[in-house]
Scaffold this motif. Structure first.
Motif, PDB file in Angstrom:
ATOM      1  N   CYS A 168       0.834  -1.209   0.000  1.00 51.29           N
ATOM      2  CA  CYS A 168       0.000   0.000   0.000  1.00 51.29           C
ATOM      3  C   CYS A 168       0.865   1.252   0.000  1.00 51.29           C
ATOM      4  CB  CYS A 168      -0.924   0.019   1.215  1.00 51.29           C
ATOM      5  SG  CYS A 168      -2.227  -1.208   1.160  1.00 51.29           S
ATOM      6  N   LEU A 169       1.900   1.245   0.811  1.00 46.31           N
ATOM      7  CA  LEU A 169       2.797   2.407   0.877  1.00 46.31           C
ATOM      8  C   LEU A 169       3.548   2.597  -0.441  1.00 46.31           C
ATOM      9  CD1 LEU A 169       4.169   1.930   4.489  1.00 46.31           C
ATOM     10  CD2 LEU A 169       2.658   3.754   3.675  1.00 46.31           C
ATOM     11  N   LEU A 170       4.021   1.507  -1.019  1.00 44.57           N
ATOM     12  CA  LEU A 170       4.723   1.601  -2.296  1.00 44.57           C
ATOM     13  C   LEU A 170       3.778   2.069  -3.398  1.00 44.57           C
ATOM     14  CD1 LEU A 170       7.295   1.180  -3.910  1.00 44.57           C
ATOM     15  CD2 LEU A 170       6.629  -1.219  -4.207  1.00 44.57           C
ATOM     16  N   PHE A 171       2.560   1.555  -3.395  1.00 40.82           N
ATOM     17  CA  PHE A 171       1.559   1.969  -4.382  1.00 40.82           C
ATOM     18  C   PHE A 171       1.313   3.475  -4.286  1.00 40.82           C
ATOM     19  CE2 PHE A 171      -2.836   2.738  -5.675  1.00 40.82           C
ATOM     20  CZ  PHE A 171      -2.853   2.135  -6.933  1.00 40.82           C
ATOM     21  N   ALA A 172       1.146   3.975  -3.065  1.00 36.69           N
ATOM     22  CA  ALA A 172       0.909   5.411  -2.866  1.00 36.69           C
ATOM     23  C   ALA A 172       2.124   6.225  -3.296  1.00 36.69           C
ATOM     24  CB  ALA A 172       0.569   5.682  -1.402  1.00 36.69           C
ATOM     25  N   ALA A 173       3.310   5.740  -2.982  1.00 39.09           N
ATOM     26  CA  ALA A 173       4.530   6.456  -3.362  1.00 39.09           C
ATOM     27  C   ALA A 173       4.648   6.541  -4.881  1.00 39.09           C
ATOM     28  CB  ALA A 173       5.750   5.754  -2.774  1.00 39.09           C
ATOM     29  N   ARG A 174       4.334   5.467  -5.568  1.00 39.33           N
ATOM     30  CA  ARG A 174       4.419   5.473  -7.031  1.00 39.33           C
ATOM     31  C   ARG A 174       3.382   6.413  -7.629  1.00 39.33           C
ATOM     32  NH1 ARG A 174       7.335   0.723  -8.936  1.00 39.33           N
ATOM     33  NH2 ARG A 174       9.122   0.774  -7.529  1.00 39.33           N
ATOM     34  N   ARG A 175       2.200   6.473  -7.043  1.00 40.21           N
ATOM     35  CA  ARG A 175       1.168   7.393  -7.540  1.00 40.21           C
ATOM     36  C   ARG A 175       1.613   8.840  -7.355  1.00 40.21           C
ATOM     37  NH1 ARG A 175      -4.390   5.782  -8.468  1.00 40.21           N
ATOM     38  NH2 ARG A 175      -4.128   3.812  -9.550  1.00 40.21           N
TER      39      ARG A 175
END
Length: 108
Positions: free
Chosen positions: A59-66
Motif C-alpha cells: 500500500c505504501l509503495l503503491f501510494a509512493a508510485r502514484r
C-alpha cells in the motif's frame, strides 16, 4: 519491490474499481488513512486478519508510485510552460513588430 505491487489489485466490480489488497475488499485508501491516523501496523493486521505485513508495504509503495507519477507530470508541464514563455519572449525578427493586442498597438 515490484513484486509487492502485485498484491494491489483493481477489479472493476469490486469496491468501485478502487485499488484493493490481493482481491479482497480491503481498500488501499483505507490502509493509508489508518496509517495517517497513527494506527500501528500490528493493529491494522489485527483488524484485518487476512492481511499480511507485506500488504501494508505494498500500500505504501503503491501510494509512493502514484505520488511520483503526479510530480513527474507537474514537472513536465512546468517545463513545457517555461519553454512556451521563452519562445513567446523571443523577438520574431528585426523587421517584425509583435504586440499582444493589435487594437492597442501600432506598428512603429
Amino acid at each position: 519491490m515490484n513484486e509487492l505491487l502485485t498484491r494491489i489489485t483493481q477489479i472493476p466490480g469490486q469496491c468501485g474499481g478502487r485499488p484493493c489488497i490481493r482481491g479482497m475488499r480491503i481498500r488501499v485508501s483505507d490502509i493509508l488513512e489508518m496509517l495517517a491516523e497513527n494506527v500501528t501496523v500490528s493493529e491494522i493486521l489485527e483488524d484485518f486478519p487476512d492481511s499480511e505485513p507485506e500488504d501494508i508495504q505494498a500500500c505504501l509503495l503503491f501510494a509512493a508510485r502514484r505520488t511520483y507519477f503526479v510530480r513527474l507530470t507537474a514537472l513536465r508541464v512546468r517545463s513545457f510552460v517555461s519553454l512556451l514563455i521563452s519562445l513567446i519572449s523571443l523577438p520574431l525578427s528585426s523587421n517584425t513588430f509583435y504586440c499582444k493586442s493589435p487594437i492597442m498597438c501600432k506598428n512603429p
